[in-house]
Design an enzyme around this catalytic site. Structure first.
Site, mmCIF file in Angstrom:
data_model
loop_
_atom_site.group_PDB
_atom_site.id
_atom_site.type_symbol
_atom_site.label_atom_id
_atom_site.label_comp_id
_atom_site.label_asym_id
_atom_site.label_seq_id
_atom_site.Cartn_x
_atom_site.Cartn_y
_atom_site.Cartn_z
ATOM 1 N N LYS A 1 0.856 -1.254 0.064
ATOM 2 C CA LYS A 1 -0.207 -0.024 0.078
ATOM 3 C C LYS A 1 0.875 1.349 -0.179
ATOM 4 O O LYS A 1 1.764 1.426 0.906
ATOM 5 C CB LYS A 1 -0.832 -0.162 1.218
ATOM 6 C CG LYS A 1 -2.307 0.719 1.180
ATOM 7 C CD LYS A 1 -3.016 0.580 2.401
ATOM 8 C CE LYS A 1 -4.368 0.990 2.292
ATOM 9 N NZ LYS A 1 -4.984 0.703 3.572
HETATM 10 C C1 E4P Z 1 -8.537 1.647 3.721
HETATM 11 O O1 E4P Z 1 -7.514 1.269 2.958
HETATM 12 C C2 E4P Z 1 -8.199 2.813 4.846
HETATM 13 O O2 E4P Z 1 -7.370 2.469 5.486
HETATM 14 C C3 E4P Z 1 -9.451 2.910 5.386
HETATM 15 O O3 E4P Z 1 -10.520 2.820 4.902
HETATM 16 C C4 E4P Z 1 -9.696 4.289 6.004
HETATM 17 O O4 E4P Z 1 -10.888 4.405 6.752
HETATM 18 P P1 E4P Z 1 -11.259 5.587 7.794
HETATM 19 O O5 E4P Z 1 -11.440 6.713 7.026
HETATM 20 O O6 E4P Z 1 -12.408 5.006 8.470
HETATM 21 O O7 E4P Z 1 -9.956 5.535 8.745
#
Ligand code: E4P
Length: 218
Positions: free
Chosen positions: A87
């Protein structure tokens, strides 16, 4: 549509996997910290533990923000298991790194995407997944779902193979509307997945069936 769970909590991942509907996991540094996972070796071991539960698609995020650092970290993460997807944040060096990882056959998830232009760059660099954060856009008065629609349309126009991974999903309607739009993947907490089970008419109907069965059979 693929279902990913957005957590680093092993018991939530196991529960979603046992339900038989889980296609992958997304983590981020905040989710790892929430589970108290800190220090290089513990972080690596935790990603391996997640990989041991699920069949594929475990997003593990780099911390570095410079090209050389992202490449070094990403290669190390990719070595943990074939299920790892590196990522990478949507920044200039991140886009360059995604292009490099693509040429090396390492899968990537381009994260922190908040505009169609950013999604276009991620696709051109060859990202396996692009992660637009819909809940965080809604939080600041923008339309997160409209961004999913826009990205799906743009990718369809040109046949980009990058999969649209709707992230920052907060509730079941987000998930259902993403499915209607045609997002390839949704990542969300366990409670959003299990909430899909609920309908009062299901509960009422089941209670009636069981009562009728009992009346007839004693
Ligand atoms: C996904 O890859 C992200 O890490 C995640 O969905 C972020 O979500 P949040 O806005 O609830 O922290």
């Amino acid at each position: 549509m693929k279902f990913f769970i957005d957590t680093a909590n092993l018991s939530d991942i196991q529960e979603a996997y046992d339900l038989g509907v889980l296609d992958g996991v997304t983590t981020n540094p905040s989710l790892m910290a929430k589970e108290g996972i800190a220090g290089h070796d513990k972080v690596m071991a935790h990603y391996k533990a997640i990989c041991n539960i699920v069949d594929d698609n475990v997003s593990a995020e780099v911390i570095a923000t410079d090209f050389d650092g992202i490449i070094k970290e990403g290669k190390e993460l990719a070595k943990i298991d074939d299920k790892i997807v590196v990522k990478v944040p949507m920044i200039k060096d991140g886009v360059k790194a995604i292009k490099y990882f693509t040429s090396e056959g390492i899968r990537t998830n381009c994260t922190l995407v908040f505009s169609s232009g950013q999604a276009l760059l991620a696709a051109k660099a060859g990202a396996s997944y692009v992660s637009p954060f819909i809940g965080r856009l809604d939080d600041v008065g923008s339309d997160g779902l409209q961004l999913i629609q826009d990205i799906v349309d743009i990718y369809d126009n040109y046949g980009y193979i990058t999969e649209v991974l709707a992230a920052s999903v907060r509730h079941t309607m987000h998930l259902i509307q993403c499915a209607e739009i045609g997002a390839d993947v949704v990542t969300c907490p366990l409670n959003v997945i299990t909430s899909l089970l609920n309908h009062p008419l299901t509960d009422k109907g089941l209670a009636q069936f069981l009562a009728d069965h009992k009346k007839a059979n004693g």
